[in-house]
Design a protein around this motif. Structure first.
Motif, PDB file in Angstrom:
ATOM      1  N   GLU A 281       4.173   9.869   6.915  1.00 43.38           N
ATOM      2  CA  GLU A 281       4.517   8.654   7.667  1.00 43.38           C
ATOM      3  C   GLU A 281       3.305   8.120   8.419  1.00 43.38           C
ATOM      4  O   GLU A 281       3.040   6.915   8.412  1.00 43.38           O
ATOM      5  CB  GLU A 281       5.648   8.937   8.658  1.00 43.38           C
TER       6      GLU A 281
ATOM      7  N   GLU B 280       1.305   4.600   7.772  1.00 42.05           N
ATOM      8  CA  GLU B 280       1.115   3.710   8.921  1.00 42.05           C
ATOM      9  C   GLU B 280      -0.347   3.303   9.073  1.00 42.05           C
ATOM     10  O   GLU B 280      -0.645   2.192   9.484  1.00 42.05           O
ATOM     11  CB  GLU B 280       1.607   4.417  10.184  1.00 42.05           C
ATOM     12  N   ARG B 281      -1.270   4.192   8.754  1.00 44.06           N
ATOM     13  CA  ARG B 281      -2.702   3.909   8.899  1.00 44.06           C
ATOM     14  C   ARG B 281      -3.243   3.033   7.779  1.00 44.06           C
ATOM     15  O   ARG B 281      -4.308   2.452   7.908  1.00 44.06           O
ATOM     16  CB  ARG B 281      -3.511   5.213   8.952  1.00 44.06           C
TER      17      ARG B 281
END
Length: 72
Positions: free
Chosen positions: A66, A70-71
């Protein structure tokens, strides 16, 4: 060599990563999580301990994935 030579702290030759993410597994790592947040990295907490990656890896891996997504 002068004695002061041995007392001087050598600089860390590794550069700090410019981006990343941090998954905190316990309160023991509050300082590391704070340092990551200060760098602007996303920080997430997973209640466990430093061995959780070995004793219960699936939820830890899910949270790492996750953070990775997200990055991106």
């Amino acid at each position: 060599m002068p004695l002061d030579y041995f007392a001087e702290v050598a600089p860390d030759p590794r550069p700090l990563p410019t981006w990343g993410a941090y998954l905190q597994l316990s309160d023991t790592y509050d300082a590391e999580a704070a340092a990551a947040a200060q760098r602007g990295w996303p920080v997430r907490r997973f209640d466990g301990d430093h061995l959780t990656i070995l004793t219960d890896p699936r939820p830890v891996v899910d949270r790492i994935l996750e953070l990775t997504v997200e990055r991106l």
